[in-house]
Design a protein around this motif. Structure first.
Motif, mmCIF file in Angstrom:
data_model
loop_
_atom_site.group_PDB
_atom_site.id
_atom_site.type_symbol
_atom_site.label_atom_id
_atom_site.label_comp_id
_atom_site.label_asym_id
_atom_site.label_seq_id
_atom_site.Cartn_x
_atom_site.Cartn_y
_atom_site.Cartn_z
ATOM 1 N N SER A 144 -0.193 -5.828 -2.919
ATOM 2 C CA SER A 144 -0.022 -5.780 -1.374
ATOM 3 C C SER A 144 0.289 -7.025 -0.837
ATOM 4 O O SER A 144 1.432 -7.165 -0.021
ATOM 5 C CB SER A 144 -1.253 -6.200 -0.773
ATOM 6 N N THR A 189 1.455 -9.711 5.164
ATOM 7 C CA THR A 189 0.375 -8.614 4.824
ATOM 8 C C THR A 189 -0.607 -8.944 5.602
ATOM 9 O O THR A 189 -1.399 -7.538 5.880
ATOM 10 C CB THR A 189 -0.035 -9.259 2.822
ATOM 11 N N SER A 218 -5.908 -5.141 0.143
ATOM 12 C CA SER A 218 -4.721 -5.095 -0.917
ATOM 13 C C SER A 218 -4.129 -3.263 -1.432
ATOM 14 O O SER A 218 -4.435 -2.894 -0.300
ATOM 15 C CB SER A 218 -5.954 -5.391 -1.825
ATOM 16 N N SER A 219 -3.775 -3.507 -2.422
ATOM 17 C CA SER A 219 -3.392 -2.555 -2.899
ATOM 18 C C SER A 219 -4.073 -1.128 -3.688
ATOM 19 O O SER A 219 -3.264 -0.149 -4.316
ATOM 20 C CB SER A 219 -2.044 -2.450 -3.494
ATOM 21 N N ILE A 242 -1.039 0.634 3.396
ATOM 22 C CA ILE A 242 -1.173 0.595 2.379
ATOM 23 C C ILE A 242 -2.791 1.681 1.523
ATOM 24 O O ILE A 242 -2.352 2.342 0.186
ATOM 25 C CB ILE A 242 -1.308 -0.285 1.097
#
Length: 735
Positions: free
Chosen positions: A154, A249, A608-609, A633
């Motif tokens: 991310s 992000t 996060s991814s 995401i």
């Protein structure tokens, strides 16, 4: 894959397997932002004359794609879709950086298998200890001005600090990119962020992004692409720009890009000079010895081309919104506890004398040479306070070497700092030095989500390297002694404003045309009991704790057992008990998919991814999530893995008003529960665009929502993007 009618012309979500690269060229009469122009360069298979604009679905062939410790699962996905050949090995970069402290045989074997795959396919590989992947990509020129580089992480937004459009992808996307060289992307709405004025002495880039996250905290930039501008950026160093871009992000954006200017160009000239001297033990000898081999990505020819082809936004480019922050009114700030949306002037926090037990100077956000130097300047002549552990890790081995040459590394270690290898470590909740139950920590990292850096009952604050170092010395959250209050503006909230509010709000999921049918194999209705998590910004660490993320052999059944553990430890057991009861009383049919329907607040899945945030929910028996809005995401992971996402603000509002404590999200339910289970039942007519919710008293309420179009239906039928690519490869007869 079939497309919604309004997207078909853009070839949305269609994977082709041609090897040629055909960059799109925009018609000059259509104004574009910097970001739109860069995406135009990397869009492929565009119709002739098509100009890329915000909202478009495009196929992109990025300059590079980076994976890190998650490369192992991507390899598995790559093989499972039937691919045997990497489409373009030079497009790929592997960097091992997350679990580098783990010396177990299992982890070392995993790292060795990743390196073996890289060697087999001719892929650039950076081993554990070289540094955090994002920093390596900047140092080695994989992320470069006016380029588009993606990563299965991310924080690829960080590349925007050097004028590169960096945006995150997910593991399944990475596997598709390895096999085909391209993937799909929806160009986000464009947002201009104007930084005015000049920072006061002692105020840093970290303070800028902490303030932006804290004061523009109502999803103003959610799922958008930020273009930074204004006279204030000329006084921001590249390191500060990287810090700001990195944490866009956390702010909620999919990209945060600074223009390429004299600051950027000067930084690259110095980087090139350093590379030219890298093989000489004595720089004075450089004139009498032939030059070293040219760096493949940072070299004279590429810099000259950059100078000659600078990209600027058109004067009449269109932005969804325009935000302004006056840097001259900003004092040092800290985020927290446990949220980047809480931003407090440092003088206010310092007056509370908040004791700390741990301090951290590490991560891709603030562990570059200038950050280490700032911390060393503060700590010089002092010792880390008794009862405080101060952990330090450089962003890369090159950074650490620079810090050692300047004496800054020795200053920190001599003062009592505990050095860690270059890598992510405590930032992702891995290795030594994690926050324990009840502890308070202050960190120069990017995330302070509950439970991310250790125990869920710990409290984490974020601040600049100098403030972290000062706090480590004093034993409580404090400013450096060198910070002169007389040189700072009044320690209140800085001046910020919204010049042009977004008219369209947060972009919803693509809405299919009304006449689009249900594809064979896709259920027209999702039905089941409703569980309500009255919380906005329910992040990926809450959905799926980081400590499990790099256990590559963890099963889907185990994922289901730990889902939502950091938010509500009883959630998984509750869902399991409901699903067990459903097995005895109900069954799914071709037209109705039974399961537990989760409803939550806004910006669901931010963070996060990690794709397990989606797969864990699906594995637990939750086939569909309803929220006010989704982090993009997470939504991408959900679509790629067959988890349906529906936005329904009205249902969220009704549930909040009646079942959230004090009628507000963020403090659980009216009875103190984190997950509200009051006996609601729900039918979601996903193709018709209608939600029917039955209240415990028997009342049924109906809500209109966006329809699920054929593109998402087909991905669901195939089991996700991985299954779709496998099907496409088989149909094309290539592997």
């Amino acid at each position: 894959m079939r497309l919604p009618a309004k997207l078909a012309g853009a070839h949305a979500l269609v994977l082709r397997y041609s090897s040629s690269r055909c960059y799109g060229t925009a018609a000059s009469r259509v104004p574009q932002t910097i970001i739109e122009k860069v995406v135009q360069r990397y869009a492929v298979d565009l119709p002739p004359g098509k100009t890329v604009k915000a909202g478009d679905y495009v196929m992109i062939r990025p300059e590079h794609v980076m994976t890190h410790d998650n490369t192992g699962p991507v390899i598995s996905k790559f093989k499972s879709i039937g691919a045997t050949r990497v489409h373009n090995p030079k497009q790929l970069v592997f960097t091992l950086d997350h679990d580098v402290q783990n010396k177990s045989a299992k982890n070392l074997s995993k790292y060795a298998s990743i390196e073996a795959f890289a060697r087999q396919h001719g892929i650039d590989f950076y081993p554990a200890g070289r540094g955090i992947g994002h920093q390596v990509l900047v140092e080695e020129g994989y992320a470069f001005p006016n380029a588009l580089t993606v990563a299965s992480d991310s924080h690829s937004n960080m590349y925007g600090g050097i004028g590169c459009v960096g945006t995150p992808i997910v593991r399944t996307d990475a596997a598709a990119l390895w096999a085909t060289g391209k993937t799909w992307w929806q160009v986000p709405r464009m947002i201009k962020v104007e930084l005015k004025g000049r920072l006061a002495p002692g105020v840093t880039g970290k303070d800028v992004i902490v303030a932006l996250c804290g004061y523009f905290n109502n999803d103003e930039v959610l799922n958008g692409a930020i273009e930074f501008g204004g006279d204030g950026i000329t006084a921001l160093s590249v390191d500060e720009r990287l810090t700001i871009a990195n944490m866009t992000t956390e702010w909620g954006a999919l990209a945060g890009v600074f223009p390429v200017d004299d600051i950027t160009l000067g930084w690259y000239e110095r980087a090139l000079k350093k590379l030219e001297l890298r093989t000489f033990s004595t720089p004075a000898l450089s004139e009498s010895i032939p030059p070293p081999p040219e760096h493949p990505r940072i070299n004279r020819a590429r810099l000259d081309s950059l100078h000659a082809n600078l990209i600027r936004s058109d004067a009449d480019a269109v932005y969804a919104s325009h935000l302004v922050l006056d840097l001259s009114t900003l004092v040092p700030h800290a985020s927290g506890p446990n949220s980047v949306k809480i931003s407090t002037p440092l003088p206010v926090l310092e007056s509370k004398h908040i004791p700390i037990q741990k301090a951290y100077l590490l991560s891709c956000t603030n562990a570059r040479a200038s950050d280490i130097a700032a911390a060393a300047e503060v700590i010089k002549g002092h010792k880390v306070a008794a009862g405080v552990e101060f952990y330090v890790a450089a962003a890369s081995s090159e950074v650490q070497l620079d810090a050692e040459k300047r004496g800054d590394w020795e200053t920190l270690v001599t003062a009592g700092a505990k050095p860690l290898p270059a890598g992510c470590g405590p930032c992702i909740g891995l290795g030594v030095g994690l926050l324990q139950d009840g502890e308070v920590g202050i960190s120069a990292t990017n995330r302070n989500y509950k439970g991310r850096m250790g125990h869920p009952n710990a409290q984490a604050y974020l601040a600049s390297p100098a403030v972290v170092a000062a706090s480590a010395v004093k034993g409580y959250i404090a400013s450096p002694d060198s910070l002169d209050p007389a040189s700072l503006p009044v320690p209140n909230a800085p001046y910020f404003s919204i010049v042009t509010p977004a008219k369209d709000g947060v972009a919803p999921m693509p809405v299919a045309a009304a006449e689009e049918p249900v594809l064979s194999g896709f259920p027209a209705t999702f039905a089941g009991p409703l569980l309500f998590a009255p919380q906005d910004n329910l992040n990926t660490d809450a959905l799926y704790p980081g400590k499990y993320t790099y256990q590559d052999d963890i099963t889907l059944a185990r994922q289901a057992e730990v889902v939502m553990e950091n938010y509500d430890p009883s959630f998984a057991a509750l869902v399991a008990s409901i699903r067990k009861e459903q097995e005895h009383t109900q069954s799914s049919t071709n037209s109705v998919k039974q399961g537990v329907i989760l409803v939550s607040g806004y910006n669901f899945g931010t963070g996060s991814s990690r794709e397990q945030a989606a797969t864990a929910l699906k594995s637990a028996g939750i086939p569909l999530v309803i929220a006010g809005s989704f982090g993009d995401i997470f939504k991408r992971n959900a679509i790629n893995n067959g988890l349906v996402c529906i936005e329904c603000p009205e249902l969220v509002a009704d549930l909040t008003r009646e079942y959230a404590k004090d009628g507000k999200r963020g403090a659980g339910g009216v009875d103190g529960e984190l997950t509200v289970n009051k006996g609601h039942a729900i039918n979601v007519k996903v193709v018709e665009g209608r939600v029917e919710a039955r209240w415990p008293g028997g009342e049924t309420r109906t809500y209109e929502v966006g329809r699920v179009g054929a593109s998402v239906q087909e991905l669901w039928i195939c089991g996700g993007l991985e299954g779709y690519v496998l099907k496409s490869i088989k149909e094309a007869g290539v592997a």
